[in-house]
Design a protein around this motif. Structure first.
Motif, PDB file in Angstrom:
ATOM      1  N   GLU A 236       0.796  -1.085   0.109  1.00 14.99           N
ATOM      2  CA  GLU A 236       0.084   0.195   0.044  1.00 14.99           C
ATOM      3  C   GLU A 236       0.901   1.392  -0.030  1.00 14.99           C
TER       4      GLU A 236
ATOM      5  N   ARG B 240      -1.793   3.431   3.586  1.00 12.61           N
ATOM      6  CA  ARG B 240      -0.691   2.562   4.477  1.00 12.61           C
ATOM      7  C   ARG B 240      -0.915   3.062   6.027  1.00 12.61           C
TER       8      ARG B 240
ATOM      9  N   ILE C 140      -3.642   1.565   7.737  1.00 11.95           N
ATOM     10  CA  ILE C 140      -3.682   0.130   7.709  1.00 11.95           C
ATOM     11  C   ILE C 140      -2.559   0.142   8.937  1.00 11.95           C
TER      12      ILE C 140
ATOM     13  N   SER D 128       2.107  -4.779   3.685  1.00  6.87           N
ATOM     14  CA  SER D 128       1.682  -3.458   3.381  1.00  6.87           C
ATOM     15  C   SER D 128       2.748  -2.715   2.731  1.00  6.87           C
TER      16      SER D 128
END
Length: 526
Positions: free
Chosen positions: A8, A13, A16, A131
Motif C-alpha cells: 500500500e 498505508r 492500515i 503492506s
C-alpha cells in the motif's frame, strides 16, 4: 507475485499500519493490565488466590491455542474477515468480562477473549509486513515492534490508575471504543491476499486442531499452575504434562503426513525461520520474565504501589520506542541482523548484572533503577526487530503468515516458560537462603544476642512487658531474615537471566545472515 499486490502507499498505508498497531496493543496491554487489579477482583468476587490466578491462565491458554492456527484461518475465511471477526470477538468478550458476576463467568470470558486476541498479534504483524515493499520492512517491523515492546509495560501503570480511580471492570471496558474503531477501519481498508481455494469441510484437519489445542492448552496450564500446585506431586499437573507430550508427538506426525495440515510445519525447513523461532523464545523469556520480576520486587520488598512500579517501567519503554526507527534504518542500510541481536543480548546481560548489583532488602531507590532500565530499553529494541527480520527474511507470500505465527507462539511460550521457571526458582532459592540464614543465628553468638536484647529494650521502652518484648524482638529478626532471603533470590534471578543471554551471543554470531540482503529483504519480519 501475490504479495506485491498487497503493498500500500500514502495515507492508506498509514491507516492500515495504525489499525494493526492498535490491535496488537489491545492484545498485549490486556495480558498485563489485569495483573494489578487481581486483588480488587478477588475481593469483589470472593475468590481464592488460586481461582483468581485463572483470570490470567485462561487468557494465556486461549491465546496460545489460536496463534499457530491464524495462518490457516486467514486462508479459510480471508484475512480481512478473520481479522475483523477476531477484533469483534475480543471486544464483545471484553464487555462480558467487565459484566461478569461470578468467578467462572469471568474465567470463561477471558478464555474467549484470549481466542480473539491471539489472532490480533500475528495477523497485525503479517498485515504490516505485506503492506510495505521489501526494502521498507525494517521500518515496518520497527513500527509494529513499538506495540509489542511497549504493551507489556503500559499495562501495569494503566491498570493501576484505572483500578485506583474507577473500578476493575473499566480495565475491560476501555477496549470497547478502540475495538469498534479498529473493526470499521479493518473492513474499510485492509485487503485479503488471493489464496488458493478454500478447503471443503471434509478436508479440514479437525484432528490436528484437537491435538494442537490439547498440546498447548495442557502445556500452558502446567507452566502457569505448576509452582502453585507443587509440580509433579499434583496428579493434574502430571496428567497434563503427559497429555501435552503425547499430543505434541501425534500432532507433529499428523501435520507432516496429512495433505491439508492446519499448521504448515514444513515452513520450518527454512534455516532463518528456525533460528528466529528459537531466538523469539529467548526474547519472550527475557521480555516477560523481566517485566514480571521488577514490579514483584518493588511491590513485594520495597512496598511500592502498583502505579509507582508501573511508572518505573515507562522511561525504558520510551527508550525502546526511540530506538525502533533507528534500528529499522540500520537494517535497511544492510547492517547484519546477527550483530544487532548479539549487541542486544550483551546489553540485556549488562542490565541483568546491574540489577544483581543494586538489589537490597529495603532501600533501593527509584533513581537506582533508572539507567539500568534505560539499558534494558535499548537492548530490547536491538533484539526485537532484528530477530523478527531474520526469522521472516527469506519467506515469501503465504509463508510470511505461517512464519509470523511460529515466532509469535514461541515468544508467548517463552514468556510463559520464563515466568514459570522464575517463580519456581525463586521459591526454591528463598527457602534455601532462609534455612541458611536461620542456621547461622546461633544463640551463643554475642552479636545475635545483643541484637535481640537491643530490640527487646526498644519494645520495653514502648510499654511492653519483657516476655512480649522478647517475642517481638525475635519476630523483627525473623522478618529481616525473610526480606534478606527474598532479596538474595531476586539477585540470583537477575544474575542467571543475564548469564543466559551472555551464553547465547556466540551462537547468534555463528548464524549466517541473508546473502541476498544487499539492502534488507526482510520479508522476514515478525
Amino acid at each position: 507475485m501475490q504479495q506485491e499486490s498487497l503493498i500500500e502507499y500514502g495515507s492508506r498505508r498509514v491507516i492500515i499500519t495504525i489499525t494493526a498497531i492498535f490491535c496488537a496493543l489491545l492484545e498485549i496491554v490486556d495480558t498485563t493490565i489485569v495483573n494489578v487489579a487481581l486483588n480488587d477482583m478477588r475481593g469483589n468476587m470472593g475468590a481464592t488466590l488460586s481461582e483468581i490466578g485463572w483470570v490470567i491462565t485462561a487468557y494465556a491458554i486461549g491465546n496460545v491455542i489460536i496463534v499457530p492456527m491464524t495462518s490457516w484461518l486467514s486462508q479459510q475465511f480471508g484475512r480481512r474477515n478473520y481479522f475483523a471477526a477476531s477484533i469483534i470477538i475480543f471486544t464483545i468478550s471484553s464487555f462480558l468480562c467487565g459484566n461478569a458476576t461470578t468467578m467462572w463467568e469471568l474465567i470463561l470470558f477471558r478464555f474467549i477473549q484470549g481466542l480473539g486476541g491471539g489472532a490480533l498479534l500475528v495477523t497485525s504483524q503479517t498485515i504490516i509486513t505485506e503492506s510495505y515493499p521489501p526494502e521498507k520492512r525494517g521500518i515496518a517491523q520497527a513500527i509494529y515492534g513499538l506495540g509489542v515492546i511497549i504493551g507489556p509495560t503500559l499495562g501495569p501503570p494503566l491498570g493501576g490508575y484505572i483500578t485506583d480511580n474507577y473500578s476493575w471492570p473499566y480495565i475491560f471496558y476501555i477496549n470497547i471504543p478502540i475495538g469498534v474503531i479498529a473493526t470499521l477501519l479493518t473492513l474499510q481498508f485492509v485487503r485479503s491476499p488471493k489464496y488458493a481455494e478454500k478447503k471443503s469441510v471434509s478436508e479440514i484437519d479437525f484432528l490436528g486442531i484437537i491435538l494442537l489445542a490439547m498440546c498447548v492448552g495442557s502445556l500452558q496450564y502446567v507452566l502457569e499452575r505448576g509452582q502453585e500446585d507443587d509440580w509433579f506431586s499434583d496428579p493434574t499437573i502430571t496428567l497434563l504434562s503427559i497429555t501435552s507430550a503425547l499430543s505434541l508427538f501425534f500432532f507433529i506426525w499428523r501435520e507432516l503426513t496429512y495433505k491439508n495440515p492446519i499448521v504448515e510445519l514444513r515452513v520450518l525447513k527454512n534455516g532463518n525461520l528456525r533460528v528466529g523461532t528459537i531466538l523469539s523464545f529467548i526474547l519472550g523469556f527475557g521480555l516477560y520474565g523481566s517485566t514480571f520480576i521488577i514490579p514483584l520486587y518493588t511491590q513485594g520488598l520495597l512496598g511500592w504501589t502498583a502505579t509507582q512500579s508501573g511508572m518505573l517501567m515507562i522511561p525504558a519503554a520510551l527508550t525502546t520506542a526511540f530506538m525502533m526507527p533507528i534500528i529499522g534504518k540500520m537494517l535497511e542500510k544492510g547492517v547484519p541482523q546477527q550483530y544487532l541481536v548479539a549487541a542486544g543480548m550483551f546489553l540485556f546481560f549488562v542490565y541483568s548484572f546491574w540489577g544483581y548489583k543494586i538489589i537490597t532488602p529495603a532501600d533501593t531507590g527509584a533513581d537506582a533503577f533508572f539507567w539500568m532500565l534505560i539499558v534494558r530499553g535499548v537492548g530490547m529494541g536491538l533484539l526485537f526487530i532484528p530477530i523478527t527480520t531474520l526469522a521472516l527474511s527469506s519467506l515469501k507470500g503465504q509463508q510470511i503468515g505461517q512464519g509470523a505465527a511460529f515466532t509469535g507462539m514461541m515468544r508467548q511460550l517463552g514468556g510463559s516458560f520464563g515466568v514459570a521457571l522464575i517463580t519456581t526458582f525463586m521459591s526454591r532459592q528463598n527457602q534455601f537462603y532462609r534455612n541458611d540464614l536461620v542456621g547461622k543465628l546461633d544463640t551463643n553468638n554475642p552479636d545475635v544476642m545483643n541484637r535481640v536484647h537491643g530490640l527487646q529494650h526498644s519494645f520495653i521502652a514502648k510499654g511492653m512487658d519483657p516476655g512480649t518484648a522478647l517475642g517481638s524482638g525475635y519476630k523483627v529478626l525473623d522478618y529481616s531474615i525473610t526480606k534478606q532471603a527474598a532479596a538474595m533470590s531476586y539477585m540470583d534471578v537477575f544474575l542467571y537471566l543475564g548469564l543466559m543471554f551472555l551464553i547465547c551471543i556466540p551462537f547468534v554470531l555463528m548464524v549466517k545472515g541473508n546473502k541476498k540482503q544487499g539492502k534488507l529483504d526482510p520479508s522476514a519480519m515478525h
